[in-house]
Design an enzyme around this catalytic site. Structure first.
Site, short mmCIF file in Angstrom:
data_model
loop_
_atom_site.label_atom_id
_atom_site.label_comp_id
_atom_site.label_asym_id
_atom_site.label_seq_id
_atom_site.Cartn_x
_atom_site.Cartn_y
_atom_site.Cartn_z
N GLU A 197 -11.52 5.77 -3.10
CA GLU A 197 -11.57 6.16 -1.69
C GLU A 197 -12.82 5.63 -1.00
O GLU A 197 -12.77 5.24 0.17
CB GLU A 197 -11.48 7.68 -1.57
CG GLU A 197 -10.17 8.27 -2.11
CD GLU A 197 -8.91 7.82 -1.37
OE1 GLU A 197 -8.97 6.88 -0.54
OE2 GLU A 197 -7.85 8.40 -1.63
N GLU B 266 0.14 10.52 4.59
CA GLU B 266 0.01 9.06 4.70
C GLU B 266 1.35 8.37 4.38
O GLU B 266 1.72 7.40 5.03
CB GLU B 266 -1.09 8.59 3.73
CG GLU B 266 -1.43 7.12 3.80
CD GLU B 266 -2.39 6.75 4.92
OE1 GLU B 266 -2.70 7.61 5.78
OE2 GLU B 266 -2.82 5.58 4.95
N GLU C 184 -9.24 -3.62 -6.41
CA GLU C 184 -9.21 -3.71 -4.94
C GLU C 184 -9.24 -5.16 -4.47
O GLU C 184 -8.50 -5.55 -3.57
CB GLU C 184 -10.40 -2.95 -4.34
CG GLU C 184 -10.28 -1.44 -4.47
CD GLU C 184 -9.26 -0.83 -3.52
OE1 GLU C 184 -9.08 -1.35 -2.40
OE2 GLU C 184 -8.65 0.18 -3.90
N ASP D 233 0.83 -1.21 0.00
CA ASP D 233 0.00 0.00 0.00
C ASP D 233 0.86 1.26 0.00
O ASP D 233 0.45 2.30 -0.53
CB ASP D 233 -0.99 0.00 1.16
CG ASP D 233 -2.25 0.78 0.79
OD1 ASP D 233 -2.86 0.45 -0.26
OD2 ASP D 233 -2.62 1.72 1.50
C1 LIG Z 1 -5.43 -0.47 -2.22
C2 LIG Z 1 -5.85 0.89 -1.80
N1 LIG Z 1 -6.99 1.38 -2.27
C3 LIG Z 1 -7.39 2.60 -1.91
C4 LIG Z 1 -6.64 3.35 -1.04
C5 LIG Z 1 -7.15 4.70 -0.66
O1 LIG Z 1 -6.25 5.65 -0.43
C6 LIG Z 1 -5.44 2.80 -0.57
N2 LIG Z 1 -4.63 3.46 0.28
N3 LIG Z 1 -5.08 1.56 -0.96
#
Ligand SMILES: Cc1ncc(CO)c(N)n1
EC number: 3.5.99.2
Length: 197
Positions: free
Chosen positions: A128, A79, A186, A43
């Protein structure tokens, strides 16, 4: 409102992406050891890719969408810093290569970068919204994950997602194909972290 129709008309695809066994494992504490750390490293790559896409979208967005996109870009920079702190604490190797689902999601972001602004903004909203709903499924999370789940379900984040929906709705158009591609990416992302554990 296109975004509410996009949620309403594809319930199975949204469910599949937001009720993944990875998230149920975070909720009840049965997530296989290593899956969470793998996911965090991947991520971190993803957020870097998303920031690049979002900065370019900001550059071409209509005036009314600038504030929400700029605020979101700052949040992504924060982040990344948060991930880097975590890496120190958890001993993560952030330089590990992208897994295939991460690379494929990055390619989807490149396609959205080449798409028109209404399609790209709808894609960002879906990215999001699915993430917020996914972590809401995992809430409150087993003790070792509760702090993370709280971070990704914070009221400010939900407000940001609403702001993206309003900006996308103002531009009109449905872009079902974009949303379904995001939801598929996702699922593949959660699958990969689960399988790598
Ligand atoms: C896989 C994924 N999808 C969405 C977001 C949203 O920021 C994230 N951080 N990671």
């Amino acid at each position: 409102m296109p975004t509410s129709e996009l949620l309403r008309d594809h319930p199975a695809a949204w469910d599949h992406a937001t009720r993944h066994r990875f998230l149920l494992g975070v909720r009840d504490g049965t997530l296989p050891a290593g899956a969470f750390d793998t996911w965090l490293v991947q991520d971190h790559h993803y957020v870097g890719d998303l920031l690049r896409f979002q900065a370019r979208l900001l550059a071409r967005a209509p005036r009314a969408a600038q504030a929400v996109l700029a605020g979101g870009a700052v949040a992504l920079v924060e982040e990344l810093a948060w991930f880097e702190q975590l890496a120190g604490r958890r001993g993560l190797v952030l330089g590990a290569p992208r897994l295939p689902a991460t690379a494929a999601y990055g390619e989807l972001l490149e396609r959205l970068d080449a798409a028109d602004v209404p399609a790209a903004l709808t894609g960002l909203w879906a990215i999001e919204r699915v993430y917020l709903d996914a972590w809401t499924t995992a809430a409150p999370g087993a003790q070792e994950y509760a702090g993370y789940v709280e971070h990704w379900t914070a009221p400010a984040f939900a407000g940001y997602v609403d702001g993206l929906a309003a900006a996308a709705d103002a531009l009109g158009g449905r872009h079902d194909d974009v949303v379904l591609e995001v939801l598929g990416a996702e699922v593949a992302f959660w699958d990969t972290a689960w399988a790598a554990a």
